[in-house]
Design a protein around this motif. Structure first.
Motif, PDB file in Angstrom:
ATOM      1  N   ASP A  88       1.218  -1.248   0.026  1.00  0.00           N
ATOM      2  CA  ASP A  88       0.149  -0.115  -0.220  1.00  0.00           C
ATOM      3  C   ASP A  88       1.111   1.102   0.027  1.00  0.00           C
ATOM      4  O   ASP A  88       0.241   1.833  -0.475  1.00  0.00           O
ATOM      5  CB  ASP A  88      -0.511   0.117   0.982  1.00  0.00           C
ATOM      6  N   LYS A 112      -1.169   6.124  -6.566  1.00  0.00           N
ATOM      7  CA  LYS A 112      -2.373   6.769  -6.463  1.00  0.00           C
ATOM      8  C   LYS A 112      -2.985   6.903  -7.485  1.00  0.00           C
ATOM      9  O   LYS A 112      -3.718   6.060  -7.520  1.00  0.00           O
ATOM     10  CB  LYS A 112      -2.087   8.221  -6.495  1.00  0.00           C
ATOM     11  N   ALA A 132      -6.215   3.820   0.652  1.00  0.00           N
ATOM     12  CA  ALA A 132      -5.111   2.868   0.622  1.00  0.00           C
ATOM     13  C   ALA A 132      -5.620   2.071   1.226  1.00  0.00           C
ATOM     14  O   ALA A 132      -6.674   1.657   1.871  1.00  0.00           O
ATOM     15  CB  ALA A 132      -3.935   3.551   1.946  1.00  0.00           C
ATOM     16  N   GLY A 170     -10.029   0.657  -2.588  1.00  0.00           N
ATOM     17  CA  GLY A 170      -9.285   1.134  -0.974  1.00  0.00           C
ATOM     18  C   GLY A 170      -9.928   0.424   0.094  1.00  0.00           C
ATOM     19  O   GLY A 170     -11.264   0.672   0.082  1.00  0.00           O
TER      20      GLY A 170
END
Length: 114
Positions: A60, A65, A72, A103
């Protein structure tokens, strides 16, 4: 930890409707935000989950991005709050676990129903 009253105050100052608390990727790091965009409703074959537990793994921190998305984490456990069209085997109120490509370190996530 931010007290609930402060979190509510921060959320009210967010420029977007439907904000939630989440761990957001920004500028090569992960920061907690009270203004992350909350999922509105689950898509086809998705379940909207109120997250109770989420995990962050070494990957992570390494994913940019662009590849990992704005929030995350992948692993999660929680409670289904809504199910999308075509979902079989899950209903509102079910305790669920799995992963969310969008996420997982957030108050709510949409995840594929599998």
């Amino acid at each position: 930890t931010v007290p609930d009253e402060t979190a509510i105050s921060l959320r009210n100052n967010c420029p977007q409707w439907g904000a939630m608390k989440a761990a957001v990727r920004t500028g090569g790091s992960i920061r907690f935000s009270a203004c992350a965009k909350a999922p509105r409703k689950p898509g086809t074959n998705e379940v909207l989950v109120s997250v109770r537990a989420a995990g962050i793994n070494p990957i992570d921190y390494k994913l940019p991005k662009l590849l990992g998305g704005p929030v995350a984490g992948l692993d999660l456990a929680g409670v289904a709050v809504a199910v999308g069209h075509g979902v079989k085997g899950f209903k509102e109120g079910d305790e669920v676990f799995g992963f969310a490509k969008s996420g997982s370190v957030a108050e709510q996530v949409s995840a594929a129903a599998q």
